[in-house]
Enzyme design. Structure first.
Site, PDB file in Angstrom:
ATOM      1  N   CYS A  69      37.610 -30.024 -76.334  1.00 61.43           N
ATOM      2  CA  CYS A  69      37.689 -28.902 -75.362  1.00 61.43           C
ATOM      3  C   CYS A  69      38.457 -27.666 -75.882  1.00 61.43           C
ATOM      4  CB  CYS A  69      38.531 -29.374 -73.967  1.00 61.43           C
ATOM      5  SG  CYS A  69      39.894 -29.826 -74.219  1.00 61.43           S
ATOM      6  N   TYR A 109      43.715 -16.133 -95.773  1.00 65.03           N
ATOM      7  CA  TYR A 109      45.104 -15.870 -96.030  1.00 65.03           C
ATOM      8  C   TYR A 109      45.072 -15.242 -97.467  1.00 65.03           C
ATOM      9  CZ  TYR A 109      46.261 -18.191 -91.572  1.00 65.03           C
ATOM     10  OH  TYR A 109      46.155 -18.516 -90.171  1.00 65.03           O
TER      11      TYR A 109
END
Length: 679
Positions: free
Chosen positions: A344, A177
């Protein structure tokens, strides 16, 4: 049972500037998919973390100006008085449980397309928008006036953060950023006092830190989120040299990696505590407290980070989502009750889709306010009644566990010898071992409940079910993969689908071994096609992975594992063929049509593995549903089908379905509240 004294260091308070954290458990800023659009959901979710013992609980990043607009993603905001009220709901809820509240002030720079505000993003230079949507716009190189205004924007946002009740205020200087880009030797090619030498490149970051420090002095701690090189000898942005010049300025350093693939890597590719060396390097260069993440799930690993001096806080995002009560469980000597994160990245995926996060392990995540669900509390049974759960995969195990905790007598029947369903087979694939935690945690909890009766290797038909003395039946019998190519791309079977050499996914998952030339046709687009390809390649097969999508495993773009998946496939020698559908497999030749209308491609192969849609194993439910009158006449009350049996999906959806049916039994459908902005 009480806390093991070995873990006392994890519960020692520590000073952060003018505030004191009650322990070393620190929920770092993480996305939620809630933000300014769903402030009540966000406040309740963070409050549960504080209740669960996290000593510091932070927001996701908060936009501080219209030029940092994340539309369509609903990240938090701290731009005006309405945002202050929204975030006050969170800080009040977090403080009620004795935790500190932190806020991350964010300006995205060239990553912000500003689709809602239509503002032009500012950055170190005019850079193309490279966020997930890839909008064809560029940022504006900051002028001298822009630099002055930017410092004032941060100063004003810090003042609003104090008004909202925050104890820790972040300057966000990483993840490419705006502030990170000023630090970067590659991106910052300015020829004014803010570019060139490392001293010049840190100038804006230093000025912003000093401006925020003036505003929060004595009232809140100042934290800086900063990236260190993922590889110690590879630092093209010269981040280490920049860190040395800033090392003593803030009250706290929150250290991440400069490669987000590894910082937020899935368990397929990144292991627990993999960031340790980068965090420890920063810690060795400052006297200020340091927090860092590592998807910590083991209390022993957490303790080792603190004891070795590598970091002062155990930072967590995903582990705090999987188990908001992780700290309290360690404190109570109940480490075996921790719902360990499986890595996951389903949480991240749903935020990537602009939706509230959810969790494979913790089905209550995101439902704390909307449905009133709590991860550790559930209503007792509504009556002295019994429940039969048929199928012990993710949905059935979670349903049985939650029903057992409610106090029902539960009979859990499974056709296979082992409980676990699809998890048993998928967890044996390359990189997916941690997914077995979905099964193992639930089996551990079931073993503690005396009102659960388990019956493995017990395939029931409708007659057997109707012969049992139970009032409620939940059918969770899973699903099976089709072997005819039907999926997203094609709606009818391919020519030759029943012929020699066509190997179903179920056969591979059950242990079939293939050698020679194998074509995998992946019209599922998630992890399974690539995992099967890696397994077969490791066994010596020559594998070609074909997909009708523009890129293999395309849905893994949402779980932040796409790049590493492709790297692994290429390293394993897997041939990748994209934008091709499966037309036929006959006489050892796969005919692959071009999805854009080009010529058909032929691939010789000994085997074809089609991976597309699944079919729910709902035969038992349909038989019972046809005999519902008979079921009710003998005292039956409810008959449900859940999980993949009802609608095949991801493991997280199956766990959620099992939990929901258990929680709602005897309670009626959960009333869902619609969030609103608190202004």
């Amino acid at each position: 049972m009480g806390r093991d004294p070995r873990f006392d260091p994890l519960f020692e308070p520590i000073r952060i500037g003018p505030v004191t954290a009650p322990n070393r458990f620190y929920q770092v800023p993480h996305c939620s998919g809630m933000g300014y659009v769903r402030p009540n959901m966000m406040a309740a979710m963070r409050a549960v973390k504080a209740e669960g013992g996290w000593g510091v609980v932070c927001t996701e990043y908060c936009s501080i100006a219209p030029g940092a607009d994340e539309t369509p993603y609903p990240s938090a905001a701290l731009r005006d008085a309405g945002d202050v009220k929204n975030l006050r709901a969170m800080t009040d809820a977090v403080h009620a449980h004795g935790a500190l509240a932190g806020v991350e002030l964010w300006y995205g720079g060239h990553t912000s397309a500003n689709l809602l505000t239509r503002e032009i993003a500012l950055d170190v230079a005019s850079l193309p928008n490279d966020a997930a949507l890839g909008v064809p716009v560029q940022s504006q190189a900051m002028s001298r006036d822009d630099l002055v205004d930017f410092r004032e924007t941060y100063r004003a946002a810090a003042a609003r953060a104090l008004d909202a009740g925050f104890d820790i205020v972040y300057v966000y200087a990483c993840h490419y950023y705006l502030l990170h880009n000023f630090l970067s030797a590659r991106l910052n090619r300015r020829d004014d006092g803010y570019g060139g030498s490392v001293e010049n490149r840190v100038r804006l970051v230093r000025e912003v830190i000093e401006a925020v420090a003036e505003v929060v002095a004595g009232r809140a701690a100042l934290a800086v989120r900063y990236a260190m090189p993922a590889q110690p000898d590879d630092d093209p942005d010269e981040l280490v040299a920049a860190f040395e010049l800033l090392a003593e300025l803030p009250d706290l350093w929150d250290i991440v990696l400069d490669d987000y693939r590894y910082e937020m890597g899935s368990s397929r590719f990144v292991r627990e505590a993999a960031h340790r060396d980068a965090i420890a390097r920063a810690k060795s260069m400052t006297t200020k407290p340091v927090v860092g993440v590592g998807r910590f799930t083991s209390p022993d690993t957490m303790l080792a980070q603190i004891a070795s001096g590598a970091q002062d806080f155990i930072g967590a995002a995903r582990p705090s989502i999987a188990d908001p009560f992780l700290p309290r469980k360690i404190d109570a000597g109940r480490s075996d009750d921790i719902r360990e994160c499986i890595g996951c990245n389903v949480c991240y995926a749903y935020d990537s889709l602009g939706a509230p996060i959810r969790c494979t392990q913790n089905p209550t995540m995101g439902e704390e306010w909307r449905r009133g669900w709590h991860p550790e509390r559930i209503a007792p049974r509504h009556a002295d009644e019994s429940v039969l759960v048929v199928g012990a995969g993710p949905a059935g195990l979670e349903a049985a566990r939650a029903l057992g905790e409610r106090g029902y007598r539960v009979l859990l029947a499974e056709a296979e010898r082992e409980f676990g369903g699809r998890v048993n087979r998928e967890a044996r694939l390359p990189g997916l071992a941690e997914w077995a935690r979905v099964r193992d945690w639930r089996l551990g909890q079931l073993a503690k409940l005396a009102n659960i009766e388990s019956y493995p290797d017990n395939r029931l038909d409708a007659d057997a079910v109707l012969a049992l003395d139970v009032e409620h039946v939940i059918v969770a019998t899973g699903a099976r993969w089709r072997a005819d190519g039907v999926g997203r791309h094609r709606r009818e079977p391919f020519a030759g689908h029943g012929g020699a050499g066509v190997i179903g996914v179920e056969q591979l998952l059950d242990g079939a071994s293939l050698d020679g030339r194998v074509v995998i046709y992946d019209d599922d687009h998630y992890y399974l096609g690539s995992a099967l390809a890696l397994m077969l390649a490791a066994d010596g097969a020559a594998v070609t992975l074909v997909t009708p999508a523009a890129t293999p495993a395309s849905w893994t773009l949402n779980t932040n594992e796409h790049s590493l998946t492709l790297e692994a496939l290429i390293a394993a020698g897997v041939e990748l063929v994209t934008a091709r559908g499966l037309e036929a497999f006959e006489d050892g030749v796969a005919r692959l049509d071009c999805v854009h209308g080009g010529e058909t491609l032929a691939r010789e192969a000994d085997y074809l593995v089609p991976l597309g849609a699944r079919i729910g194993n709902d035969g038992l439910w349909r038989d019972l549903d046809a005999r519902r009158d008979e079921f009710e006449a003998r005292g039956g009350r409810t008959l449900e089908r859940v999980g993949d049996c009802r609608a095949p999906g991801i493991v997280a959806a199956a766990v959620y379905a099992g939990h929901r049916v258990a929680r709602e039994l005897g309670q009626g459908k959960t009333k869902v509240k619609r969030d609103r902005v608190v202004i």
